[in-house]
Design a protein around this motif. Structure first.
Motif, PDB file in Angstrom:
ATOM      1  N   TRP A  45      -7.408   1.615  -7.113  1.00 25.12           N
ATOM      2  CA  TRP A  45      -6.053   1.631  -7.670  1.00 25.12           C
ATOM      3  C   TRP A  45      -6.161   1.881  -9.158  1.00 25.12           C
ATOM      4  N   VAL A  64       1.053   6.800  -6.902  1.00 29.50           N
ATOM      5  CA  VAL A  64      -0.021   7.747  -7.209  1.00 29.50           C
ATOM      6  C   VAL A  64       0.507   9.180  -7.202  1.00 29.50           C
ATOM      7  N   GLU A  69       2.031   1.792  -3.496  1.00 28.95           N
ATOM      8  CA  GLU A  69       0.939   2.284  -4.330  1.00 28.95           C
ATOM      9  C   GLU A  69       0.723   3.782  -4.129  1.00 28.95           C
ATOM     10  N   GLN A  70       0.734   4.231  -2.876  1.00 29.36           N
ATOM     11  CA  GLN A  70       0.532   5.660  -2.615  1.00 29.36           C
ATOM     12  C   GLN A  70       1.676   6.491  -3.177  1.00 29.36           C
ATOM     13  N   GLU A  82       0.828  -1.208   0.000  1.00 27.92           N
ATOM     14  CA  GLU A  82       0.000   0.000   0.000  1.00 27.92           C
ATOM     15  C   GLU A  82       0.864   1.261   0.000  1.00 27.92           C
TER      16      GLU A  82
END
Length: 259
Positions: free
Chosen positions: A163, A80, A76-77, A73
Protein backbone atom coordinates in the motif's frame (compact mmCIF):
# COMPACT_ATOMS: atom_id res chain seq x y z
CA UNK A 1 -19.57 -31.16 -10.84
CA UNK A 2 -19.83 -29.14 -7.68
CA UNK A 3 -18.41 -25.62 -7.45
CA UNK A 4 -17.50 -24.54 -3.97
CA UNK A 5 -18.66 -21.16 -2.69
CA UNK A 6 -15.08 -20.26 -1.85
CA UNK A 7 -14.08 -20.85 -5.49
CA UNK A 8 -16.82 -18.51 -6.70
CA UNK A 9 -15.85 -15.82 -4.17
CA UNK A 10 -12.18 -16.12 -5.15
CA UNK A 11 -13.05 -15.75 -8.84
CA UNK A 12 -15.18 -12.69 -8.10
CA UNK A 13 -12.42 -11.14 -6.00
CA UNK A 14 -9.85 -11.78 -8.74
CA UNK A 15 -12.06 -9.81 -11.14
CA UNK A 16 -13.69 -7.10 -9.01
CA UNK A 17 -10.53 -5.80 -7.31
CA UNK A 18 -8.57 -5.28 -10.58
CA UNK A 19 -11.73 -3.77 -12.08
CA UNK A 20 -11.86 -1.20 -9.28
CA UNK A 21 -8.21 -0.18 -9.79
CA UNK A 22 -8.75 0.19 -13.54
CA UNK A 23 -12.06 2.04 -13.19
CA UNK A 24 -10.48 4.39 -10.63
CA UNK A 25 -7.81 5.27 -13.18
CA UNK A 26 -10.41 5.92 -15.89
CA UNK A 27 -12.46 8.10 -13.54
CA UNK A 28 -9.62 10.63 -13.17
CA UNK A 29 -7.57 9.93 -16.30
CA UNK A 30 -7.09 12.39 -19.15
CA UNK A 31 -9.82 12.14 -21.76
CA UNK A 32 -11.88 9.36 -20.16
CA UNK A 33 -12.79 11.52 -17.15
CA UNK A 34 -14.59 14.11 -19.31
CA UNK A 35 -18.23 14.74 -18.47
CA UNK A 36 -19.07 14.24 -22.15
CA UNK A 37 -18.18 10.53 -21.93
CA UNK A 38 -21.15 8.49 -20.62
CA UNK A 39 -20.52 6.54 -17.43
CA UNK A 40 -21.72 3.20 -18.94
CA UNK A 41 -19.12 3.53 -21.72
CA UNK A 42 -16.38 4.15 -19.17
CA UNK A 43 -17.52 1.17 -17.08
CA UNK A 44 -17.63 -1.14 -20.11
CA UNK A 45 -14.09 -0.14 -21.05
CA UNK A 46 -12.93 -0.85 -17.50
CA UNK A 47 -14.63 -4.26 -17.64
CA UNK A 48 -12.94 -5.19 -20.90
CA UNK A 49 -9.51 -4.12 -19.65
CA UNK A 50 -10.05 -6.05 -16.40
CA UNK A 51 -10.92 -9.20 -18.35
CA UNK A 52 -7.79 -8.73 -20.48
CA UNK A 53 -5.43 -8.35 -17.50
CA UNK A 54 -7.00 -11.06 -15.30
CA UNK A 55 -4.61 -13.83 -16.47
CA UNK A 56 -1.57 -11.84 -15.28
CA UNK A 57 -3.08 -10.81 -11.92
CA UNK A 58 -1.87 -12.92 -8.98
CA UNK A 59 -4.63 -14.53 -6.90
CA UNK A 60 -5.98 -12.05 -4.39
CA UNK A 61 -5.81 -12.88 -0.68
CA UNK A 62 -9.51 -11.96 -0.27
CA UNK A 63 -11.69 -15.03 0.26
CA UNK A 64 -14.83 -13.28 1.54
CA UNK A 65 -16.08 -10.26 -0.41
CA UNK A 66 -18.78 -9.59 2.19
CA UNK A 67 -16.47 -8.42 4.94
CA UNK A 68 -14.91 -5.26 6.32
CA UNK A 69 -11.46 -6.28 5.09
CA UNK A 70 -12.73 -6.75 1.55
CA UNK A 71 -14.43 -3.34 1.64
CA UNK A 72 -11.22 -1.66 2.78
CA UNK A 73 -9.29 -3.45 0.04
CA UNK A 74 -11.79 -2.25 -2.57
CA UNK A 75 -11.34 1.34 -1.41
CA UNK A 76 -7.56 0.94 -1.56
CA UNK A 77 -7.65 -0.35 -5.14
CA UNK A 78 -9.94 2.50 -6.16
CA UNK A 79 -7.53 5.02 -4.63
CA UNK A 80 -4.55 3.46 -6.43
CA UNK A 81 -6.31 3.87 -9.77
CA UNK A 82 -7.46 7.41 -8.99
CA UNK A 83 -3.90 8.42 -8.05
CA UNK A 84 -2.54 7.16 -11.38
CA UNK A 85 -5.22 8.99 -13.35
CA UNK A 86 -4.83 12.13 -11.24
CA UNK A 87 -1.14 12.39 -12.11
CA UNK A 88 -1.96 12.26 -15.83
CA UNK A 89 -4.58 14.97 -15.28
CA UNK A 90 -1.99 17.14 -13.53
CA UNK A 91 0.23 16.88 -16.60
CA UNK A 92 -2.49 18.46 -18.73
CA UNK A 93 -3.42 20.99 -16.05
CA UNK A 94 0.09 22.35 -16.54
CA UNK A 95 -0.87 23.65 -19.96
CA UNK A 96 -4.27 24.90 -18.78
CA UNK A 97 -2.47 27.00 -16.17
CA UNK A 98 0.04 28.19 -18.79
CA UNK A 99 -2.80 29.25 -21.06
CA UNK A 100 -4.50 31.15 -18.25
CA UNK A 101 -1.25 32.97 -17.42
CA UNK A 102 -0.85 33.97 -21.06
CA UNK A 103 -4.49 35.03 -21.26
CA UNK A 104 -4.10 37.33 -18.25
CA UNK A 105 -0.95 38.89 -19.69
CA UNK A 106 -2.43 39.51 -23.14
CA UNK A 107 -5.88 40.65 -22.08
CA UNK A 108 -7.46 37.61 -23.74
CA UNK A 109 -8.83 36.41 -20.42
CA UNK A 110 -12.13 38.16 -21.14
CA UNK A 111 -12.92 35.48 -23.72
CA UNK A 112 -14.08 32.44 -21.74
CA UNK A 113 -15.78 29.18 -22.65
CA UNK A 114 -17.09 26.21 -20.68
CA UNK A 115 -14.56 23.49 -19.92
CA UNK A 116 -16.27 20.17 -20.88
CA UNK A 117 -14.06 18.21 -18.45
CA UNK A 118 -14.56 20.27 -15.29
CA UNK A 119 -17.82 21.99 -16.26
CA UNK A 120 -16.59 25.50 -15.37
CA UNK A 121 -15.84 28.65 -17.36
CA UNK A 122 -12.16 29.07 -18.26
CA UNK A 123 -10.26 31.46 -20.56
CA UNK A 124 -10.41 30.41 -24.20
CA UNK A 125 -6.60 30.41 -24.41
CA UNK A 126 -6.38 27.92 -21.53
CA UNK A 127 -8.98 25.71 -23.20
CA UNK A 128 -7.03 25.91 -26.47
CA UNK A 129 -3.87 24.71 -24.72
CA UNK A 130 -5.86 21.94 -23.01
CA UNK A 131 -7.28 20.69 -26.32
CA UNK A 132 -3.83 20.83 -27.94
CA UNK A 133 -2.21 18.96 -25.03
CA UNK A 134 -4.98 16.34 -25.10
CA UNK A 135 -4.45 15.76 -28.82
CA UNK A 136 -0.71 15.34 -28.23
CA UNK A 137 -1.51 12.90 -25.40
CA UNK A 138 -3.55 10.72 -27.77
CA UNK A 139 -0.98 11.13 -30.58
CA UNK A 140 1.93 9.80 -28.48
CA UNK A 141 -0.25 6.90 -27.23
CA UNK A 142 -0.38 8.22 -23.69
CA UNK A 143 -3.59 6.27 -23.06
CA UNK A 144 -1.85 3.01 -24.01
CA UNK A 145 1.02 3.85 -21.66
CA UNK A 146 -1.48 4.39 -18.84
CA UNK A 147 -3.13 1.03 -19.51
CA UNK A 148 0.29 -0.64 -19.61
CA UNK A 149 1.26 0.92 -16.29
CA UNK A 150 -1.93 -0.16 -14.53
CA UNK A 151 -1.63 -3.68 -16.02
CA UNK A 152 1.97 -4.10 -14.89
CA UNK A 153 1.14 -2.65 -11.48
CA UNK A 154 -0.71 -5.84 -10.50
CA UNK A 155 2.59 -7.76 -10.65
CA UNK A 156 4.87 -5.24 -8.92
CA UNK A 157 2.17 -3.69 -6.68
CA UNK A 158 0.00 -6.74 -5.83
CA UNK A 159 -3.47 -6.49 -4.39
CA UNK A 160 -3.63 -6.87 -0.62
CA UNK A 161 0.14 -7.05 -0.09
CA UNK A 162 1.45 -3.48 -0.41
CA UNK A 163 0.00 0.00 0.00
CA UNK A 164 1.12 3.59 -0.46
CA UNK A 165 3.34 4.94 2.29
CA UNK A 166 3.26 8.44 3.72
CA UNK A 167 6.42 9.27 1.74
CA UNK A 168 4.72 8.31 -1.51
CA UNK A 169 1.73 10.58 -0.80
CA UNK A 170 4.21 13.33 0.05
CA UNK A 171 5.98 12.69 -3.24
CA UNK A 172 2.70 13.17 -5.10
CA UNK A 173 2.11 16.48 -3.36
CA UNK A 174 5.65 17.66 -4.07
CA UNK A 175 5.30 16.72 -7.72
CA UNK A 176 2.53 19.28 -7.95
CA UNK A 177 5.24 21.94 -7.82
CA UNK A 178 6.34 20.81 -11.28
CA UNK A 179 2.89 21.85 -12.49
CA UNK A 180 3.60 25.49 -11.65
CA UNK A 181 7.24 25.37 -12.75
CA UNK A 182 6.38 23.86 -16.13
CA UNK A 183 3.43 26.23 -16.60
CA UNK A 184 5.66 29.26 -16.06
CA UNK A 185 8.26 27.74 -18.41
CA UNK A 186 5.66 27.34 -21.18
CA UNK A 187 4.34 30.87 -20.64
CA UNK A 188 7.78 32.47 -20.18
CA UNK A 189 8.36 33.41 -23.82
CA UNK A 190 4.93 35.11 -24.23
CA UNK A 191 5.34 36.89 -20.87
CA UNK A 192 8.75 38.32 -21.79
CA UNK A 193 7.58 39.30 -25.26
CA UNK A 194 4.54 41.13 -23.91
CA UNK A 195 6.71 42.80 -21.28
CA UNK A 196 8.78 44.28 -24.10
CA UNK A 197 5.57 45.42 -25.83
CA UNK A 198 4.35 47.09 -22.64
CA UNK A 199 7.72 48.80 -22.21
CA UNK A 200 7.35 50.15 -25.75
CA UNK A 201 3.93 51.51 -24.81
CA UNK A 202 5.52 53.23 -21.83
CA UNK A 203 8.08 54.92 -24.07
CA UNK A 204 5.31 56.01 -26.45
CA UNK A 205 3.32 57.47 -23.56
CA UNK A 206 6.35 59.43 -22.42
CA UNK A 207 7.10 60.67 -25.92
CA UNK A 208 3.49 61.54 -26.82
CA UNK A 209 1.42 62.13 -23.66
CA UNK A 210 -1.57 63.32 -25.70
CA UNK A 211 -2.11 59.82 -27.12
CA UNK A 212 -4.72 57.65 -25.41
CA UNK A 213 -2.30 54.79 -25.05
CA UNK A 214 -4.68 52.65 -22.95
CA UNK A 215 -7.24 52.39 -25.75
CA UNK A 216 -4.63 51.69 -28.43
CA UNK A 217 -2.39 49.52 -26.28
CA UNK A 218 -5.12 47.10 -25.22
CA UNK A 219 -5.95 46.18 -28.81
CA UNK A 220 -2.31 45.95 -29.85
CA UNK A 221 -1.52 43.77 -26.81
CA UNK A 222 -4.24 41.30 -27.79
CA UNK A 223 -3.03 41.13 -31.39
CA UNK A 224 0.57 40.68 -30.28
CA UNK A 225 -0.56 38.01 -27.81
CA UNK A 226 -2.17 35.96 -30.60
CA UNK A 227 0.93 36.35 -32.78
CA UNK A 228 3.25 35.31 -29.93
CA UNK A 229 1.06 32.27 -29.11
CA UNK A 230 1.25 31.22 -32.76
CA UNK A 231 5.03 31.61 -32.86
CA UNK A 232 5.59 29.64 -29.63
CA UNK A 233 3.34 26.67 -30.53
CA UNK A 234 6.32 24.93 -32.11
CA UNK A 235 7.76 24.22 -28.66
CA UNK A 236 4.49 22.78 -27.36
CA UNK A 237 5.40 19.18 -28.19
CA UNK A 238 8.77 19.48 -26.45
CA UNK A 239 7.22 20.93 -23.28
CA UNK A 240 4.50 18.27 -23.24
CA UNK A 241 6.94 15.39 -23.77
CA UNK A 242 9.14 16.61 -20.94
CA UNK A 243 6.25 16.98 -18.52
CA UNK A 244 4.67 13.68 -19.55
CA UNK A 245 7.96 11.84 -18.98
CA UNK A 246 8.09 13.32 -15.46
CA UNK A 247 4.54 12.13 -14.83
CA UNK A 248 5.34 8.64 -16.11
CA UNK A 249 8.40 8.41 -13.87
CA UNK A 250 6.28 9.30 -10.85
CA UNK A 251 3.56 6.78 -11.71
CA UNK A 252 6.12 4.03 -12.30
CA UNK A 253 7.90 4.77 -9.02
CA UNK A 254 4.62 4.72 -7.07
CA UNK A 255 3.54 1.29 -8.31
CA UNK A 256 7.12 -0.03 -8.71
CA UNK A 257 6.88 -0.49 -12.47
CA UNK A 258 9.65 0.00 -15.03
CA UNK A 259 8.53 0.70 -18.60
Amino acid sequence: MEILTSTIMQALADYILPFLRISGMLISMVGFSAKTIPTPIRNLLAMFIAVAVMPMVPPTPITDLVSAGAFVEMIEQLIVGVVLGFISAMVLDTFVLAGQIIAMQTGLGFASIVDPINGISVPAVGQFYLILATLIFWAIDGHLAMIQIVALSFQAFPIGEVWFTAEQFKEIAHWGSWLFIAAVTVALAPIVSLLIVNLAFGVMTKAAPQMNIFTIGFSIAQIMGLIIIFLTLENMTTHFTTQWNRGQELMCSLVRVCL
